[in-house]
Design a protein around this motif. Structure first.
Motif, PDB file in Angstrom:
ATOM      1  N   LEU A   4     -10.971 -25.859  24.835  1.00  0.00           N
ATOM      2  CA  LEU A   4     -12.179 -25.656  25.626  1.00  0.00           C
ATOM      3  C   LEU A   4     -12.050 -26.392  26.953  1.00  0.00           C
ATOM      4  CD1 LEU A   4     -13.052 -26.305  22.435  1.00  0.00           C
ATOM      5  CD2 LEU A   4     -15.290 -25.821  23.348  1.00  0.00           C
ATOM      6  N   ILE A   5     -12.599 -25.809  28.012  1.00  0.00           N
ATOM      7  CA  ILE A   5     -12.679 -26.516  29.287  1.00  0.00           C
ATOM      8  C   ILE A   5     -13.931 -27.384  29.243  1.00  0.00           C
ATOM      9  CG2 ILE A   5     -13.075 -26.275  31.771  1.00  0.00           C
ATOM     10  CD1 ILE A   5     -11.374 -23.748  31.715  1.00  0.00           C
ATOM     11  N   ASN A   6     -13.738 -28.676  29.530  1.00  0.00           N
ATOM     12  CA  ASN A   6     -14.824 -29.671  29.551  1.00  0.00           C
ATOM     13  C   ASN A   6     -15.606 -29.723  28.232  1.00  0.00           C
ATOM     14  OD1 ASN A   6     -14.130 -30.378  32.157  1.00  0.00           O
ATOM     15  ND2 ASN A   6     -15.488 -28.867  33.042  1.00  0.00           N
ATOM     16  N   ASP A   7     -14.952 -29.323  27.136  1.00  0.00           N
ATOM     17  CA  ASP A   7     -15.551 -29.315  25.794  1.00  0.00           C
ATOM     18  C   ASP A   7     -16.791 -28.431  25.735  1.00  0.00           C
ATOM     19  OD1 ASP A   7     -15.150 -30.009  23.155  1.00  0.00           O
ATOM     20  OD2 ASP A   7     -16.428 -31.775  23.242  1.00  0.00           O
ATOM     21  N   GLU A   8     -16.851 -27.421  26.627  1.00  0.00           N
ATOM     22  CA  GLU A   8     -18.016 -26.530  26.688  1.00  0.00           C
ATOM     23  C   GLU A   8     -17.642 -25.053  26.689  1.00  0.00           C
ATOM     24  OE1 GLU A   8     -20.048 -27.658  30.248  1.00  0.00           O
ATOM     25  OE2 GLU A   8     -20.839 -29.510  29.401  1.00  0.00           O
ATOM     26  N   ILE A   9     -16.572 -24.693  27.415  1.00  0.00           N
ATOM     27  CA  ILE A   9     -16.209 -23.283  27.569  1.00  0.00           C
ATOM     28  C   ILE A   9     -15.029 -22.967  26.650  1.00  0.00           C
ATOM     29  CG2 ILE A   9     -15.468 -21.496  29.191  1.00  0.00           C
ATOM     30  CD1 ILE A   9     -16.615 -23.391  31.422  1.00  0.00           C
ATOM     31  N   TRP A  10     -15.297 -22.140  25.632  1.00  0.00           N
ATOM     32  CA  TRP A  10     -14.285 -21.797  24.633  1.00  0.00           C
ATOM     33  C   TRP A  10     -13.261 -20.828  25.200  1.00  0.00           C
ATOM     34  CZ3 TRP A  10     -14.364 -23.588  19.475  1.00  0.00           C
ATOM     35  CH2 TRP A  10     -15.476 -24.360  19.140  1.00  0.00           C
ATOM     36  N   SER A  11     -11.999 -21.007  24.804  1.00  0.00           N
ATOM     37  CA  SER A  11     -10.963 -20.052  25.196  1.00  0.00           C
ATOM     38  C   SER A  11     -11.185 -18.729  24.474  1.00  0.00           C
ATOM     39  CB  SER A  11      -9.575 -20.610  24.882  1.00  0.00           C
ATOM     40  OG  SER A  11      -9.454 -20.955  23.519  1.00  0.00           O
ATOM     41  N   ASP A  12     -10.724 -17.644  25.097  1.00  0.00           N
ATOM     42  CA  ASP A  12     -10.866 -16.306  24.534  1.00  0.00           C
ATOM     43  C   ASP A  12      -9.853 -16.092  23.410  1.00  0.00           C
ATOM     44  OD1 ASP A  12     -12.800 -15.754  26.474  1.00  0.00           O
ATOM     45  OD2 ASP A  12     -11.349 -14.854  27.852  1.00  0.00           O
ATOM     46  N   GLY A  13     -10.109 -15.074  22.595  1.00  0.00           N
ATOM     47  CA  GLY A  13      -9.122 -14.661  21.601  1.00  0.00           C
ATOM     48  C   GLY A  13      -9.208 -15.404  20.286  1.00  0.00           C
ATOM     49  N   ASP A  14      -8.208 -15.152  19.462  1.00  0.00           N
ATOM     50  CA  ASP A  14      -8.139 -15.747  18.128  1.00  0.00           C
ATOM     51  C   ASP A  14      -7.847 -17.241  18.195  1.00  0.00           C
ATOM     52  OD1 ASP A  14      -8.514 -13.223  17.009  1.00  0.00           O
ATOM     53  OD2 ASP A  14      -6.358 -12.844  16.846  1.00  0.00           O
ATOM     54  N   ASN A  15      -8.138 -17.930  17.100  1.00  0.00           N
ATOM     55  CA  ASN A  15      -7.788 -19.339  16.985  1.00  0.00           C
ATOM     56  C   ASN A  15      -6.266 -19.475  16.998  1.00  0.00           C
ATOM     57  OD1 ASN A  15     -10.490 -19.887  16.656  1.00  0.00           O
ATOM     58  ND2 ASN A  15     -10.377 -20.141  14.453  1.00  0.00           N
ATOM     59  N   GLY A  16      -5.791 -20.594  17.559  1.00  0.00           N
ATOM     60  CA  GLY A  16      -4.375 -20.902  17.472  1.00  0.00           C
ATOM     61  C   GLY A  16      -4.068 -21.504  16.119  1.00  0.00           C
ATOM     62  N   VAL A  17      -2.808 -21.493  15.729  1.00  0.00           N
ATOM     63  CA  VAL A  17      -2.379 -22.071  14.456  1.00  0.00           C
ATOM     64  C   VAL A  17      -1.126 -22.893  14.710  1.00  0.00           C
ATOM     65  CG1 VAL A  17      -1.535 -21.584  12.131  1.00  0.00           C
ATOM     66  CG2 VAL A  17      -3.322 -20.146  13.118  1.00  0.00           C
ATOM     67  N   VAL A  18      -1.102 -24.099  14.107  1.00  0.00           N
ATOM     68  CA  VAL A  18       0.093 -24.936  14.179  1.00  0.00           C
ATOM     69  C   VAL A  18       0.320 -25.556  12.801  1.00  0.00           C
ATOM     70  CG1 VAL A  18      -1.107 -27.033  14.985  1.00  0.00           C
ATOM     71  CG2 VAL A  18       1.316 -26.695  15.546  1.00  0.00           C
ATOM     72  N   PHE A  19       1.577 -25.737  12.447  1.00  0.00           N
ATOM     73  CA  PHE A  19       1.944 -26.317  11.164  1.00  0.00           C
ATOM     74  C   PHE A  19       2.491 -27.726  11.369  1.00  0.00           C
ATOM     75  CE2 PHE A  19       1.987 -21.773  10.552  1.00  0.00           C
ATOM     76  CZ  PHE A  19       1.389 -21.626   9.305  1.00  0.00           C
ATOM     77  N   PRO A  20       2.445 -28.575  10.340  1.00  0.00           N
ATOM     78  CA  PRO A  20       2.919 -29.955  10.476  1.00  0.00           C
ATOM     79  C   PRO A  20       4.343 -30.015  11.040  1.00  0.00           C
ATOM     80  CG  PRO A  20       1.864 -29.660   8.341  1.00  0.00           C
ATOM     81  CD  PRO A  20       1.978 -28.299   8.973  1.00  0.00           C
ATOM     82  N   GLY A  21       4.526 -30.848  12.058  1.00  0.00           N
ATOM     83  CA  GLY A  21       5.828 -31.051  12.660  1.00  0.00           C
ATOM     84  C   GLY A  21       6.229 -30.008  13.688  1.00  0.00           C
ATOM     85  N   ALA A  22       5.395 -28.995  13.865  1.00  0.00           N
ATOM     86  CA  ALA A  22       5.723 -27.922  14.806  1.00  0.00           C
ATOM     87  C   ALA A  22       5.167 -28.215  16.187  1.00  0.00           C
ATOM     88  CB  ALA A  22       5.170 -26.589  14.293  1.00  0.00           C
ATOM     89  N   THR A  23       5.682 -27.487  17.175  1.00  0.00           N
ATOM     90  CA  THR A  23       5.151 -27.528  18.531  1.00  0.00           C
ATOM     91  C   THR A  23       4.746 -26.109  18.916  1.00  0.00           C
ATOM     92  OG1 THR A  23       6.537 -29.393  19.198  1.00  0.00           O
ATOM     93  CG2 THR A  23       5.693 -27.984  20.968  1.00  0.00           C
ATOM     94  N   VAL A  24       3.513 -25.958  19.376  1.00  0.00           N
ATOM     95  CA  VAL A  24       3.016 -24.669  19.822  1.00  0.00           C
ATOM     96  C   VAL A  24       2.747 -24.765  21.317  1.00  0.00           C
ATOM     97  CG1 VAL A  24       1.036 -23.087  19.727  1.00  0.00           C
ATOM     98  CG2 VAL A  24       1.953 -24.045  17.624  1.00  0.00           C
ATOM     99  N   VAL A  25       3.297 -23.800  22.061  1.00  0.00           N
ATOM    100  CA  VAL A  25       3.071 -23.713  23.505  1.00  0.00           C
ATOM    101  C   VAL A  25       2.367 -22.380  23.761  1.00  0.00           C
ATOM    102  CG1 VAL A  25       4.129 -23.683  25.786  1.00  0.00           C
ATOM    103  CG2 VAL A  25       5.169 -25.029  23.950  1.00  0.00           C
ATOM    104  N   PHE A  26       1.242 -22.425  24.451  1.00  0.00           N
ATOM    105  CA  PHE A  26       0.510 -21.180  24.709  1.00  0.00           C
ATOM    106  C   PHE A  26      -0.239 -21.265  26.042  1.00  0.00           C
ATOM    107  CE2 PHE A  26      -2.585 -23.926  23.017  1.00  0.00           C
ATOM    108  CZ  PHE A  26      -3.856 -23.456  23.353  1.00  0.00           C
ATOM    109  N   GLU A  27      -0.673 -20.120  26.512  1.00  0.00           N
ATOM    110  CA  GLU A  27      -1.423 -20.025  27.764  1.00  0.00           C
ATOM    111  C   GLU A  27      -2.805 -19.475  27.451  1.00  0.00           C
ATOM    112  OE1 GLU A  27       0.769 -17.927  30.775  1.00  0.00           O
ATOM    113  OE2 GLU A  27       2.586 -19.081  30.381  1.00  0.00           O
ATOM    114  N   PRO A  28      -3.805 -20.358  27.298  1.00  0.00           N
ATOM    115  CA  PRO A  28      -5.139 -19.878  26.965  1.00  0.00           C
ATOM    116  C   PRO A  28      -5.786 -19.127  28.121  1.00  0.00           C
ATOM    117  CG  PRO A  28      -5.203 -22.222  27.431  1.00  0.00           C
ATOM    118  CD  PRO A  28      -3.755 -21.806  27.458  1.00  0.00           C
ATOM    119  N   ALA A  29      -6.661 -18.178  27.755  1.00  0.00           N
ATOM    120  CA  ALA A  29      -7.435 -17.440  28.749  1.00  0.00           C
ATOM    121  C   ALA A  29      -8.895 -17.775  28.553  1.00  0.00           C
ATOM    122  CB  ALA A  29      -7.200 -15.940  28.570  1.00  0.00           C
ATOM    123  N   PHE A  30      -9.635 -17.798  29.658  1.00  0.00           N
ATOM    124  CA  PHE A  30     -11.061 -18.117  29.591  1.00  0.00           C
ATOM    125  C   PHE A  30     -11.879 -17.044  30.267  1.00  0.00           C
ATOM    126  CE2 PHE A  30      -8.963 -22.120  28.943  1.00  0.00           C
ATOM    127  CZ  PHE A  30      -9.751 -22.750  27.997  1.00  0.00           C
TER     128      PHE A  30
END
Length: 93
Positions: free
Chosen positions: A67-93
């Protein structure tokens, strides 16, 4: 006497590549591992368009949203990450 093996902490990383705009901050919310859907955790701004959240508390699949400023939610589905993994993504608002 033998020393007990030192348990290496497993670091889970979420990297959001976005220019949030001058004066704005990016927060992450989620369903476990110290995150909640009610209040965000400030991500670390490491460059003009990169925000990072790291945790050693992730022990199972973690759903998250940024979220931007803990107020504006990013568009689309929730992201998912597993223990020990690294997720890189480009959120859209």
């Amino acid at each position: 006497a033998k020393k007990a093996p030192v348990k290496k902490k497993i670091v889970t990383t979420v990297i959001a590549r976005i220019d949030a705009g001058f004066g704005n901050q990016l927060f992450i919310r989620g369903n476990s591992s110290g995150l909640t859907w009610d209040a965000g955790d400030l991500m670390e701004n490491v460059s003009a368009d990169e925000w990072v959240w790291q945790s050693t508390a992730v022990t199972s699949e973690l759903e998250f949203k940024v979220l931007i400023n803990d107020e504006i939610w990013s568009d689309g589905d929730n992201g998912v990450v597993f223990p020990g993994a690294t997720v890189v993504f480009e959120p859209a608002f």
